[in-house]
Design an enzyme around this catalytic site. Sequence first.
Site, PDB file in Angstrom:
ATOM      1  N   TYR A  99       0.805  -1.181  -0.048  1.00  0.00           N
ATOM      2  CA  TYR A  99       0.148  -0.061   0.111  1.00  0.00           C
ATOM      3  C   TYR A  99       0.936   1.370  -0.269  1.00  0.00           C
ATOM      4  CZ  TYR A  99      -3.670  -3.247   0.935  1.00  0.00           C
ATOM      5  OH  TYR A  99      -4.726  -4.347   0.551  1.00  0.00           O
ATOM      6  N   CYS A 280       0.052   6.900 -10.905  1.00  0.00           N
ATOM      7  CA  CYS A 280       0.134   6.171  -9.939  1.00  0.00           C
ATOM      8  C   CYS A 280      -1.419   5.714  -9.874  1.00  0.00           C
ATOM      9  CB  CYS A 280       0.707   6.588  -8.581  1.00  0.00           C
ATOM     10  SG  CYS A 280       0.398   5.599  -7.369  1.00  0.00           S
ATOM     11  N   GLU A 320       4.137   4.042 -10.868  1.00  0.00           N
ATOM     12  CA  GLU A 320       3.785   2.850  -9.960  1.00  0.00           C
ATOM     13  C   GLU A 320       2.406   2.573 -10.188  1.00  0.00           C
ATOM     14  OE1 GLU A 320       6.001   2.049  -6.425  1.00  0.00           O
ATOM     15  OE2 GLU A 320       4.223   2.700  -5.362  1.00  0.00           O
ATOM     16  N   TYR A 322      -0.481  -0.798 -10.177  1.00  0.00           N
ATOM     17  CA  TYR A 322      -0.978  -2.055  -9.653  1.00  0.00           C
ATOM     18  C   TYR A 322      -2.265  -2.564 -10.101  1.00  0.00           C
ATOM     19  CZ  TYR A 322      -2.795   1.676  -6.185  1.00  0.00           C
ATOM     20  OH  TYR A 322      -3.246   2.758  -5.797  1.00  0.00           O
TER      21      TYR A 322
HETATM   22  P1  FAD Z   1      -7.025 -10.179  -2.985  1.00  0.00           P
HETATM   23  O1  FAD Z   1      -7.511 -10.863  -1.871  1.00  0.00           O
HETATM   24  O2  FAD Z   1      -5.462 -10.331  -3.275  1.00  0.00           O
HETATM   25  O3  FAD Z   1      -7.858 -10.355  -4.241  1.00  0.00           O
HETATM   26  C1  FAD Z   1      -7.466  -9.603  -5.365  1.00  0.00           C
HETATM   27  C2  FAD Z   1      -8.875  -9.485  -6.295  1.00  0.00           C
HETATM   28  O4  FAD Z   1      -9.244 -10.623  -6.635  1.00  0.00           O
HETATM   29  C3  FAD Z   1      -9.899  -8.933  -5.545  1.00  0.00           C
HETATM   30  O5  FAD Z   1     -10.255  -7.814  -6.446  1.00  0.00           O
HETATM   31  C4  FAD Z   1     -10.781 -10.107  -5.250  1.00  0.00           C
HETATM   32  O6  FAD Z   1     -12.365  -9.625  -5.061  1.00  0.00           O
HETATM   33  C5  FAD Z   1     -10.558 -10.914  -6.430  1.00  0.00           C
HETATM   34  N1  FAD Z   1     -11.002 -12.573  -6.123  1.00  0.00           N
HETATM   35  C6  FAD Z   1     -10.633 -12.889  -4.997  1.00  0.00           C
HETATM   36  N2  FAD Z   1     -10.828 -14.351  -5.314  1.00  0.00           N
HETATM   37  C7  FAD Z   1     -11.552 -14.452  -6.520  1.00  0.00           C
HETATM   38  C8  FAD Z   1     -11.976 -15.719  -7.099  1.00  0.00           C
HETATM   39  N3  FAD Z   1     -11.809 -16.922  -6.595  1.00  0.00           N
HETATM   40  N4  FAD Z   1     -12.477 -15.168  -8.463  1.00  0.00           N
HETATM   41  C9  FAD Z   1     -12.080 -14.174  -8.948  1.00  0.00           C
HETATM   42  N5  FAD Z   1     -11.752 -13.097  -8.461  1.00  0.00           N
HETATM   43  C10 FAD Z   1     -11.263 -13.195  -6.933  1.00  0.00           C
HETATM   44  N6  FAD Z   1      -4.381  -0.616  -3.201  1.00  0.00           N
HETATM   45  C11 FAD Z   1      -5.004   0.282  -2.521  1.00  0.00           C
HETATM   46  O7  FAD Z   1      -6.286   0.477  -2.062  1.00  0.00           O
HETATM   47  N7  FAD Z   1      -4.458   1.517  -2.263  1.00  0.00           N
HETATM   48  C12 FAD Z   1      -3.227   1.838  -2.312  1.00  0.00           C
HETATM   49  O8  FAD Z   1      -2.386   2.777  -2.091  1.00  0.00           O
HETATM   50  C13 FAD Z   1      -2.458   0.760  -3.124  1.00  0.00           C
HETATM   51  N8  FAD Z   1      -1.045   0.928  -3.256  1.00  0.00           N
HETATM   52  C14 FAD Z   1      -0.208  -0.160  -3.914  1.00  0.00           C
HETATM   53  C15 FAD Z   1       0.943   0.093  -4.367  1.00  0.00           C
HETATM   54  C16 FAD Z   1       1.873  -0.863  -4.921  1.00  0.00           C
HETATM   55  C17 FAD Z   1       3.144  -0.729  -5.342  1.00  0.00           C
HETATM   56  C18 FAD Z   1       1.046  -2.061  -5.164  1.00  0.00           C
HETATM   57  C19 FAD Z   1       1.691  -3.214  -5.853  1.00  0.00           C
HETATM   58  C20 FAD Z   1      -0.113  -2.472  -4.997  1.00  0.00           C
HETATM   59  C21 FAD Z   1      -0.941  -1.129  -4.478  1.00  0.00           C
HETATM   60  N9  FAD Z   1      -2.297  -1.589  -3.890  1.00  0.00           N
HETATM   61  C22 FAD Z   1      -2.799  -0.370  -3.388  1.00  0.00           C
HETATM   62  C23 FAD Z   1      -3.051  -2.910  -4.176  1.00  0.00           C
HETATM   63  C24 FAD Z   1      -2.971  -3.621  -2.960  1.00  0.00           C
HETATM   64  O9  FAD Z   1      -1.808  -3.960  -2.676  1.00  0.00           O
HETATM   65  C25 FAD Z   1      -3.970  -4.796  -3.187  1.00  0.00           C
HETATM   66  O10 FAD Z   1      -3.524  -5.570  -4.305  1.00  0.00           O
HETATM   67  C26 FAD Z   1      -5.360  -4.714  -3.210  1.00  0.00           C
HETATM   68  O11 FAD Z   1      -5.791  -3.776  -1.774  1.00  0.00           O
HETATM   69  C27 FAD Z   1      -6.196  -6.084  -3.230  1.00  0.00           C
HETATM   70  O12 FAD Z   1      -5.803  -6.958  -2.267  1.00  0.00           O
HETATM   71  P2  FAD Z   1      -6.514  -7.672  -1.582  1.00  0.00           P
HETATM   72  O13 FAD Z   1      -5.863  -8.389  -0.524  1.00  0.00           O
HETATM   73  O14 FAD Z   1      -7.840  -6.791  -1.007  1.00  0.00           O
HETATM   74  O15 FAD Z   1      -7.407  -8.473  -2.544  1.00  0.00           O
END
Ligand code: FAD
Length: 322
Positions: A99, A280, A320, A322
Amino acid sequence: MLVIITTPLVSTDPDKRVEVKVRFEATEPPLNTYKNKEPYIGTIKSVKRIVGPNAPGETCHIVIDHEGNVPYWEGQSYGIIPPGENPKKPGMPNSVRLYSIASTRYGDDFDGRTASFCVRRAVYWDPETGKEDPSKKGICSNFLCDSKPGDKVQITGPSGKVMLLPEEDSKAKHIMVATGTGIAPYRGYLRRMFMEDIPTFKFDGLAWLFLGVANTDSLLYDAEFKDYLKMYPDNFRYDIALSREQRNASGGKMYVQDKIEEYSEEVFKLLDEGAHIYFCGLRGMMPGIQDTLSRVANARGENWETKLATLKKNKQWHVEVY
Ligand code: FAD
């Protein structure tokens, strides 16, 4: 690395900058102080929904207390390891998610003890049923948005160097392009430029923010940015693209690249003069932006590939997504 910060005083200056009293500060950005195997255990300080009722989806501003133990610089990210078992690897802990940090190194309370995030709750919309499927919601974003003050949170990092704010030239020009939560690093930059009184960085250049979101209710930190517009009209510009409310010049939805195109003459001139440009947000934003920049360059009789290579070589191009 040594970072000692004394409690800041709120400035009585009419420009309302907050005096941050820094006694010692690291000269290099901190990197990977805490790793996945031994994360730092921080504490949730606050969680606040920051979008209006008509925003599609939910975005929260989350403040995490690290007690000054996980220092970072503006533009860096923390990793968060959500509690629980990794659904893809039974028996293993959940994997880390990154994040971007949305505060300056001094945090929202200016005491160097907190880091803030701007997190969008990831939900899964099932195309077959036309409904949300809670069993497939994002693990970490929902953990963070549902957390309560006092909850513990596993932190890694800080990480990232591409989005660090170059501060050598206080008169530099910075063009910041964000979609949605991509605003996070820029909130940090702008607080450092306009809200805090930093002895080593008296910003007197130009910060130009292009923010793309769905509608007015989805705007993020809008009041903060409008304050800077009032206080620093010569140093700050703020342009928004509301895809579901505004139309672009050809009558289509207004995306952030359409806003950039409106000002392309100025943007290209600034880039030619050495401005930094940052992008970003969601990965999907880049193809549309690149197409627009390439079209604008062609219309100006320039080759975009060559120009892009020059921007990268000169370290003016920061991405950056994602
Ligand atoms: P996950 O559990 O990882 O799931 C990812 C997606 O897959 C979700 O949309 C979920 O609904 C979907 N999913 C889950 N299961 C299934 C399935 N069976 N079939 C289909 N789809 C499915 N995010 C922010 O909100 N704010 C930030 O400032 C931010 N900064 C970032 C900076 C960097 C450098 C990077 C790399 C990423 C950043 N992110 C940011 C993104 C963050 O890291 C996460 O990827 C994001 O919050 C989703 O993670 P999660 O664990 O909630 O979803």
